[in-house]
Enzyme design. Structure first.
Site, PDB file in Angstrom:
ATOM      1  N   ASP A   1       0.870  -1.181   0.000  1.00 28.48           N
ATOM      2  CA  ASP A   1       0.000   0.000   0.000  1.00 28.48           C
ATOM      3  C   ASP A   1       0.905   1.230   0.000  1.00 28.48           C
ATOM      4  O   ASP A   1       1.883   1.284   0.751  1.00 28.48           O
ATOM      5  CB  ASP A   1      -0.888  -0.043   1.242  1.00 28.48           C
ATOM      6  CG  ASP A   1      -1.855   1.131   1.323  1.00 28.48           C
ATOM      7  OD1 ASP A   1      -3.047   0.920   1.094  1.00 28.48           O
ATOM      8  OD2 ASP A   1      -1.395   2.245   1.629  1.00 28.48           O
TER       9      ASP A   1
ATOM     10  N   ASP B   1      -4.639   2.488  -4.162  1.00 23.23           N
ATOM     11  CA  ASP B   1      -3.193   2.554  -3.928  1.00 23.23           C
ATOM     12  C   ASP B   1      -2.649   1.207  -3.445  1.00 23.23           C
ATOM     13  O   ASP B   1      -1.590   1.157  -2.819  1.00 23.23           O
ATOM     14  CB  ASP B   1      -2.876   3.644  -2.899  1.00 23.23           C
ATOM     15  CG  ASP B   1      -3.613   3.448  -1.575  1.00 23.23           C
ATOM     16  OD1 ASP B   1      -4.429   2.505  -1.489  1.00 23.23           O
ATOM     17  OD2 ASP B   1      -3.375   4.229  -0.630  1.00 23.23           O
TER      18      ASP B   1
END
Length: 311
Positions: free
Chosen positions: A186, A229
């Site tokens: 992430d 993301d």
């Protein structure tokens, strides 16, 4: 193995169909011309039964083999990064570069243990006319299929591919007793970048991270973007230690990304979770453990990796 330059054959004019074939065969003995013409028509009809490249190549090789014996047919398209083969490659080869409607469809190489005669080479070129348009259609199908599995922003695989690939790799790992690992990462602080500099800048960082991660992978690794993301890597034949080493390499590599937005330096870091297949868990449990490890990395201050314990 003997090598030779590819001969370019342009089939764009073959839209004339049977009339063009007959014109090509006219100089040959009537019996041979009829037989080769029938072979080409039969092959065209057969090749229209599939849009998948590997079955298409197998069918074509089988039909051509009745007229020109060969050991293998190899297809390569560098523009689409596609390769396919039928049979075992041998010493002598004949290679053709196939053009249809000004588009390069790639190269087909026939091989066998003895040289091809001039007449056989001419027959191969003629019989390729039956493959040209089915091959073009197969490439269009392959491109459309790949597009359905690709994230349009980064060019890596998407969530749909991740789900199917993870199910498949877990099944294969179980069957062969091979290790399998999953990495989830992430991008830290991307929301702040979007809020302060706009989503276009955020997208720029997402693409930069994707390029950075892609530079660390093997051909067998499956790299996907499954969230705004968030990325995942499915690592076949990779144990927990190997996955952790790769995760740390990725973390260090992405930490070197710096961009200037509105005269401000923005540095990129990622948090990473790692899990390896254990016990009798399925793909969902493996994903959940990697995801939990990711959240532990976030909670530990970000810009670090955490490895999940056994299921």
């Amino acid at each position: 193995m003997q090598t030779e330059a590819a001969k370019t054959v342009d089939f764009s004019a073959w839209n004339a169909g049977p009339a063009a074939m007959l014109a090509w065969l006219k100089p040959q003995p009537p019996g041979d011309a009829r037989r080769h013409y029938d072979t080409a028509l039969r092959t065209i009809a057969l090749l229209q039964t599939t849009l998948e490249l590997n079955p298409l190549l197998r069918l074509f090789s089988r039909e051509v083999g009745a007229t020109v014996a060969h050991s293998s047919v190899h297809y390569r398209n560098n523009d689409c990064s596609i390769e396919a083969s039928v049979g075992r490659s041998a010493r002598y080869r004949r290679t053709f570069r196939v053009i249809v409607e000004r588009r390069d469809l790639g190269r087909l190489t026939f091989s066998r243990g003895k040289p091809f005669t001039v007449r056989e080479t001419a027959l191969l070129e003629f019989l390729l006319s039956s493959l040209a348009y089915p091959l073009r259609n197969a490439l269009r199908y392959e491109n459309a299929f790949q597009a359905s599995l690709t994230d349009p922003l980064t060019g890596v695989y998407n969530r749909g591919m991740l789900e199917s690939a993870l199910q498949r790799e877990v099944s294969l790992a179980r069957r062969h007793g091979a290790p399998l690992s999953l990495i989830i990462l992430d991008i830290d602080g991307l929301k702040a970048v979007n809020d302060n500099f706009g989503h276009e800048r955020g997208d720029h960082l997402i693409k930069a991270v994707a390029r950075s991660v892609a530079g660390t992978l093997r051909r067998s690794d499956i790299f996907c973007r499954f969230g705004g993301d968030e990325f995942a890597l499915v690592l076949s034949n990779t144990d927990q230690h190997g996955a952790a080493v790769l995760a740390e390499t990725i973390r260090k590599r992405t930490a070197g990304i710096t961009r200037i937005f509105d005269h401000q330096a923005v540095k990129v870091t990622v948090s990473v979770g790692v899990a390896s297949l254990s016990g009798t868990e399925d793909d969902k449990t493996l994903f959940a453990r990697a995801d939990q490890a990711l959240y532990r990395a976030k909670g530990a201050g970000r810009n670090c990796i955490k490895v999940a314990g056994a299921a």
